[in-house]
Enzyme design. Structure first.
Site, PDB file in Angstrom:
ATOM      1  N   ASP A 113     -33.446 -16.121  34.898  1.00 22.10           N
ATOM      2  CA  ASP A 113     -33.636 -17.105  33.831  1.00 22.10           C
ATOM      3  C   ASP A 113     -32.899 -18.387  34.175  1.00 22.10           C
ATOM      4  O   ASP A 113     -32.116 -18.420  35.126  1.00 22.10           O
ATOM      5  CB  ASP A 113     -33.258 -16.542  32.459  1.00 22.10           C
ATOM      6  CG  ASP A 113     -31.768 -16.336  32.255  1.00 22.10           C
ATOM      7  OD1 ASP A 113     -31.041 -16.163  33.262  1.00 22.10           O
ATOM      8  OD2 ASP A 113     -31.327 -16.324  31.101  1.00 22.10           O
ATOM      9  N   TYR A 129     -30.453 -21.722  34.426  1.00 21.99           N
ATOM     10  CA  TYR A 129     -29.027 -21.975  34.239  1.00 21.99           C
ATOM     11  C   TYR A 129     -28.785 -22.376  32.789  1.00 21.99           C
ATOM     12  O   TYR A 129     -29.573 -23.121  32.199  1.00 21.99           O
ATOM     13  CB  TYR A 129     -28.552 -23.092  35.169  1.00 21.99           C
ATOM     14  CG  TYR A 129     -28.670 -22.780  36.645  1.00 21.99           C
ATOM     15  CD1 TYR A 129     -27.963 -21.729  37.212  1.00 21.99           C
ATOM     16  CD2 TYR A 129     -29.476 -23.555  37.483  1.00 21.99           C
ATOM     17  CE1 TYR A 129     -28.050 -21.458  38.571  1.00 21.99           C
ATOM     18  CE2 TYR A 129     -29.575 -23.284  38.842  1.00 21.99           C
ATOM     19  CZ  TYR A 129     -28.860 -22.232  39.383  1.00 21.99           C
ATOM     20  OH  TYR A 129     -28.951 -21.964  40.726  1.00 21.99           O
ATOM     21  N   HIS A 158     -29.323  -9.690  45.814  1.00 24.04           N
ATOM     22  CA  HIS A 158     -29.304 -11.001  45.161  1.00 24.04           C
ATOM     23  C   HIS A 158     -28.239 -11.877  45.832  1.00 24.04           C
ATOM     24  O   HIS A 158     -27.202 -11.373  46.260  1.00 24.04           O
ATOM     25  CB  HIS A 158     -28.979 -10.819  43.677  1.00 24.04           C
ATOM     26  CG  HIS A 158     -29.249 -12.042  42.853  1.00 24.04           C
ATOM     27  ND1 HIS A 158     -28.343 -13.073  42.745  1.00 24.04           N
ATOM     28  CD2 HIS A 158     -30.322 -12.392  42.113  1.00 24.04           C
ATOM     29  CE1 HIS A 158     -28.852 -14.015  41.965  1.00 24.04           C
ATOM     30  NE2 HIS A 158     -30.057 -13.625  41.563  1.00 24.04           N
ATOM     31  N   PHE A 203     -33.156 -21.239  40.963  1.00 30.11           N
ATOM     32  CA  PHE A 203     -32.009 -21.492  41.832  1.00 30.11           C
ATOM     33  C   PHE A 203     -31.694 -22.975  42.041  1.00 30.11           C
ATOM     34  O   PHE A 203     -30.654 -23.317  42.596  1.00 30.11           O
ATOM     35  CB  PHE A 203     -32.165 -20.806  43.206  1.00 30.11           C
ATOM     36  CG  PHE A 203     -32.219 -19.306  43.133  1.00 30.11           C
ATOM     37  CD1 PHE A 203     -31.068 -18.564  42.900  1.00 30.11           C
ATOM     38  CD2 PHE A 203     -33.422 -18.632  43.255  1.00 30.11           C
ATOM     39  CE1 PHE A 203     -31.110 -17.179  42.807  1.00 30.11           C
ATOM     40  CE2 PHE A 203     -33.479 -17.239  43.173  1.00 30.11           C
ATOM     41  CZ  PHE A 203     -32.321 -16.511  42.949  1.00 30.11           C
TER      42      PHE A 203
END
Length: 224
Positions: free
Chosen positions: A66, A68, A188, A79
């Site tokens: 989701d 920031y 991740h 990202f």
């Protein structure tokens, strides 16, 4: 209702926009706005991933979770942060892997728009978030929508490279027809897990090898 989204995606996803769950998403967002909640990203950037990477240009998908949730960070691309914003830890680790993999110098900007414009769909599974409340919109319906996006790509395109980083992204593997697409999995890039298999995954060079094998232009991963 008229959803402001890039035209090729508007056509591909037209049935989704009429479904009850999508109308409920819109109602939920409007209600939160009325109660003065701060929502990220800004309204005109909610569908930025689709704006920057039209359906017919998609070659690679990088799936995030989701947006920031801190001020000035979210820009509708997984990202990515706008120019002038400090690099979040996961993006720092992505850049470290790029340096190790292809020798890319660590850039000062975290703005990944150049990737998106080359065909890298930077898709968050959840497209909005309340300020300072991570995953606060995880249950308002966005995942129905982005699951549909992944399915449409899988069904209607060929040879897409899906980069699935971490357990959350890897749960979407079931939506992808692996007889005609390529799935690369790793841990991740978060500081909590990057050393458990993200570092050393070489996904960036491997992606370009796959694209070149399909007679497609590789991605120029360098960010100026």
């Amino acid at each position: 209702m008229d959803v402001k989204i890039e035209n090729s995606w508007k056509e591909v996803l037209k049935d989704e926009f009429k479904k009850d769950y999508f109308l409920q998403i819109i109602t939920h967002l409007k209600t939160e706005k009325l109660t003065k909640e701060i929502i990220y990203p800004a309204g005109h950037l909610i569908f930025n991933a689709f704006e920057q990477t039209p359906f017919h240009k998609v070659k690679v998908v990088i799936l995030g979770q989701d947006p920031y949730h801190n001020p000035n960070q979210a820009m509708g691309l997984s990202f990515s942060v706008p120019d002038g914003i400090s690099l979040p830890p996961s993006l720092q680790n992505i850049y470290k892997e790029l340096y190790a993999d292809i020798g890319m110098k660590i850039p000062k900007t975290g703005n990944l728009t150049p990737w998106a414009q080359q065909g890298v769909l930077l898709l968050n599974a959840i497209l909005t978030v309340r300020a300072n409340e991570p995953a606060s919109h995880s249950k308002i319906g966005w995942m129905h929508f982005t699951d549909a996006v992944i399915k449409k790509i899988s069904e209607q395109k060929q040879g897409i490279v899906f980069l699935l980083w971490g357990r959350f992204a890897q749960e979407k593997q079931v939506l992808i027809d692996e007889t005609k697409h390529h799935v690369l999995k790793a841990a991740h890039p978060s500081p909590f897990s990057a050393d458990k298999g993200f570092f050393g995954c070489k996904h960036f060079s491997r992606t370009n090898e796959i694209l070149i094998h399909q007679a497609l232009d590789p991605i120029d991963w360098k960010i100026d």
